[in-house]
Write an enzyme that holds these catalytic residues in place. Structure first.
Site, PDB file in Angstrom:
ATOM      1  N   ASP A 246       0.866  -1.160   0.067  1.00 53.50           N
ATOM      2  CA  ASP A 246      -0.150  -0.004  -0.106  1.00 53.50           C
ATOM      3  C   ASP A 246       1.061   1.329  -0.085  1.00 53.50           C
ATOM      4  O   ASP A 246       1.892   1.096   0.271  1.00 53.50           O
ATOM      5  CB  ASP A 246      -0.796   0.225   1.201  1.00 53.50           C
TER       6      ASP A 246
HETATM    7  C1  BGC Z   1      -4.690   3.221  -0.117  1.00 55.32           C
HETATM    8  C2  BGC Z   1      -4.825   2.278  -1.246  1.00 55.32           C
HETATM    9  C3  BGC Z   1      -4.622   3.107  -2.673  1.00 55.32           C
HETATM   10  C4  BGC Z   1      -3.288   4.049  -2.424  1.00 55.32           C
HETATM   11  C5  BGC Z   1      -3.197   4.739  -3.695  1.00 55.32           C
HETATM   12  C6  BGC Z   1      -3.900   4.259  -0.040  1.00 55.32           C
HETATM   13  O1  BGC Z   1      -3.700   5.279   0.980  1.00 55.32           O
HETATM   14  O2  BGC Z   1      -5.015   2.623   1.177  1.00 55.32           O
HETATM   15  O3  BGC Z   1      -6.079   1.657  -1.025  1.00 55.32           O
HETATM   16  O4  BGC Z   1      -4.864   2.322  -3.489  1.00 55.32           O
HETATM   17  O5  BGC Z   1      -3.462   4.803  -1.301  1.00 55.32           O
HETATM   18  O6  BGC Z   1      -3.758   5.852  -3.838  1.00 55.32           O
END
Ligand code: BGC
Length: 669
Positions: free
Chosen positions: A218
């Site tokens: 993530d």
């Molecule tokens: C989220 C993800 C997301 C990523 C990119 C993170 O904060 O948890 O689900 O894909 O950011 O934006």
């Protein structure tokens, strides 16, 4: 083009593991293609620096799940694939398959269900809709990211059986559709960050579940690059300039090996090849923007749930309708955070849409806001003067968003009061609820005679709501999560974090599994939803198709004069078990259109996984001999047909049976 790892220098390989910028993979100065990733899952959110491109806001995953339809989910993600094709996006960071452990999780609108089977099956359809149209899917967040509060620090402490049966199971099912990527979660799992948790990523995801694609972090979830690499996390995102140096130093100190670097770099190269091939062979813009908008509407129609209807709906065109509330012309279509799609689409106010469809005399005015404004006198006068009232209430992205949890399941005081007061001056009130999750309606539901749960149904939400209210469309959504009577009934409440760990003490008893075990009344059970049609179930025949397989067939008849779709659900209960098991577990479902007055024969097959539990003792899924009850129903608390089946596996596959080699093992110790 086939990429060869030997064509990359050591530095290029390391850089490939760390990304190029916020959304793209490293291109080795043009030697490699760069893969562009963007957020879903509620439509496409393509950002470039500060700018977010406009896109179609599709129903959120939570609403999609209420459709209980693989076909609808496929239509949804295939439409988003078109948006990706148009905007040059290779991979959609979606879908999210985390379990709704508590209805308070602020990000539940991005997740399917409290049930692992429903989540997994629908996620599979979502992945297929993307990948069959040339866009890679990335399921997330692996795993046990079930609340937003302090998500980067609080460890999810969960036992093995619960982990496998509830939290990992949706991923396990979804992996059958071969998503190209899996994204790890922010939180530690049993004390170790998911991003560097060898047991979770390497032993479980790769070895046990057989995932051979790319594991991406993530965004910002990696705390230690070399530990993450050792756990087989391939790609650290977003780009962080410290990452390369961290990996290089770790290599020089002998903490990571060439084999580990090559393994992950090679996974990335294979991903680049998949992207190239898909781009060439499958990715294209298939639908015009107008067609995509029409598809967004068709998905929304399937996803709206009729929760209460005491003769109020469909609206009678001869009667006047007054529409009031917070969300008349600008309804919430999704939650906040990384999944927020930028759309400029606006439908006509709901009252006008109702008038367009029925010719009914309509009027509208806001009269009250979510928190604050309340033109009480004016609202009550207008409500009393109309034959019928429709009130639009709910929550928006301020309460349903990434990074924070909800603190209540109740609507704001202003909204609750408005509903109760209107219910006193008009006996024909329909409430339309927009929200990202379960709402406690118990303080006001008795004051009204119809409730339509719109959820977060994307930009076409009010078009679909108008179709349902006026009877143009027969409602067919069912709840993919239980609506409890009170927040006090929910898992993990009250939540008193000790700053470090969130212990999943309830084990496998999440959602309806818990309410059933405790014999608790709920506001609306899992799988519940009304229709304008009326279905009768009969003639169940169960045929044994193998040692642990059964074919169920039964009739569902539409007794009404309205054609409609019914979501038929199959639950299984282990009658006597050596471990504690739920009263019932969803193991099959089908959504079927049944014409007015017609009967359809439904066939559903159950395989071994419908009867298995995860045995922590054996470290594998296990089917125990004995009797199982098959329950077929219209919701988890409306079981219409039952049958018993017996499983009689040979003694050698039953671990409670003493085995001849026990003595030998004894002598080894
Ligand atoms: C989220 C993800 C997301 C990523 C990119 C993170 O904060 O948890 O689900 O894909 O950011 O934006």
């Amino acid at each position: 083009m086939n990429y060869d790892i030997n064509d990359l220098t050591f530095e290029e390989k390391l850089r490939l593991l760390t990304g190029k910028d916020f959304w793209q993979t490293y291109d080795a100065n043009g030697k490699l293609d760069s893969v562009f990733m963007s957020d879903g899952p509620n439509g496409l959110r393509k950002c470039d620096g500060e700018h977010t491109e406009e896109s179609i806001a599709m129903p959120c995953i939570s609403a999609l799940a209420n459709s209980w339809s693989e076909e609808t989910v496929f239509t949804d993600s295939a439409t988003i694939a078109d948006e990706c094709a148009e905007k040059g996006v290779d991979i959609l960071l979606a879908p999210g398959v985390n379990i709704k452990r508590t209805p308070l999780c602020g990000r539940n609108f991005e997740y399917f269900s409290e049930d692992p089977y429903l989540s997994g099956i629908l996620a599979k359809a979502y992945i297929r809709g993307l990948q069959e149209n040339g866009v890679g899917a990335c399921i997330k967040h692996f795993c046990c990211n079930n609340r937003e509060y302090d998500r980067e620090f609080i460890s999810s402490e969960v036992d093995e059986r619960t982990l496998r049966e509830i939290y990992v199971r949706p991923f396990e099912i979804a992996l059958e559709a071969e998503p190209w990527l899996v994204m790890c979660s922010y939180n530690p799992v049993n004390g170790i960050y998911a991003s560097e948790n060898k047991k979770i990523l390497k032993d479980l995801l790769r070895k046990r579940l057989g995932f051979s694609g790319v594991i991406v972090s993530d965004w910002g979830a990696v705390h230690n690059s070399y530990k993450a690499l050792k756990a087989t996390l391939d790609l650290r995102m977003a780009f962080d300039e410290r990452a390369y140096g961290e990996l290089k130093t770790a290599y020089e100190r002998g903490l990571i090996t060439d084999a580990e670097i090559n393994f992950s770099a090679d996974n990335l190269l294979r991903l680049l090849e998949k992207v190239q091939k898909a781009k060439k062979e499958r990715r294209k813009v298939r639908f015009s923007v107008a067609e995509r908008r029409e598809r967004a509407l068709s998905v929304a129609r399937e996803s709206i749930v009729l929760l209460k209807n005491e003769g109020a709906l469909p609206l009678d065109p001869r009667k006047s309708v007054y529409v009031a509330g917070c969300f008349l012309s600008d309804p919430p279509y999704g939650g906040g955070g990384s999944s927020k799609v930028r759309t400029t689409f606006k439908s006509e106010p709901l009252a006008r849409l109702i008038c367009e469809r029925t010719g009914a005399k309509t009027g509208f005015r806001q009269h009250f806001s979510d928190d604050g404004m309340f033109a009480e006198k004016c609202l009550l006068e207008s409500a009393a003067a109309a034959d019928r009232v429709v009130l639009c209430v709910g929550e928006d992205e301020r309460k349903n968003r990434e990074g924070a949890d909800r603190i209540t399941l109740r609507l704001s005081e202003v909204q609750e009061n408005a509903i109760k007061m209107v219910g006193k001056v008009n006996k024909n009130v329909t409430v339309v609820v927009y929200a990202g999750g379960a709402i406690d309606m118990s303080p006001w539901i008795h004051s009204v005679n119809a409730v339509v749960y719109a959820g977060f149904c994307g930009e076409a939400v009010n078009l679909a709501v108008a179709d349902i209210l006026t009877g143009k469309v027969c409602p067919s959504g069912k709840l993919a999560e239980t609506f409890p009577l009170s927040i006090a009934d929910t898992v993990a409440y009250p939540y008193e974090p000790d700053g470090y760990c969130d212990r999943y003490e309830e084990g496998i008893f999440v959602g309806y599994r818990r309410y059933d075990r405790d014999g608790k009344e709920v506001l609306f059970p899992f799988g519940y939803g009304l229709s304008y049609a009326n279905f009768a179930y009969s003639n169940l025949v169960v045929q044994k198709a193998g040692e642990t397989s059964f074919t169920l067939s039964f009739d569902v008849e539409n007794l009404s004069s309205v054609s409609g779709k019914e979501v038929v659900q199959v639950y299984v209960k282990d009658i006597v078990s050596s471990v504690s098991r739920p009263e019932k577990e969803l193991k099959g479902f089908v959504k079927k259109l049944i014409e007015a007055g017609k009967k359809e024969r439904i066939t559903i097959r159950l395989e071994a996984d419908a009867f298995a539990f995860y045995s922590a003792a054996l470290d594998e899924w296990y089917v125990e001999n004995g009797d199982y009850e098959i329950q077929i129903g219209s919701s988890s608390r409306d079981i219409r047909l039952k049958a018993r089946v017996k499983i009689e596996l040979p003694p050698e596959s039953q671990y409670t049976v003493e085995k001849a080699d026990l003595r030998e093992i004894g002598s080894e110790t």
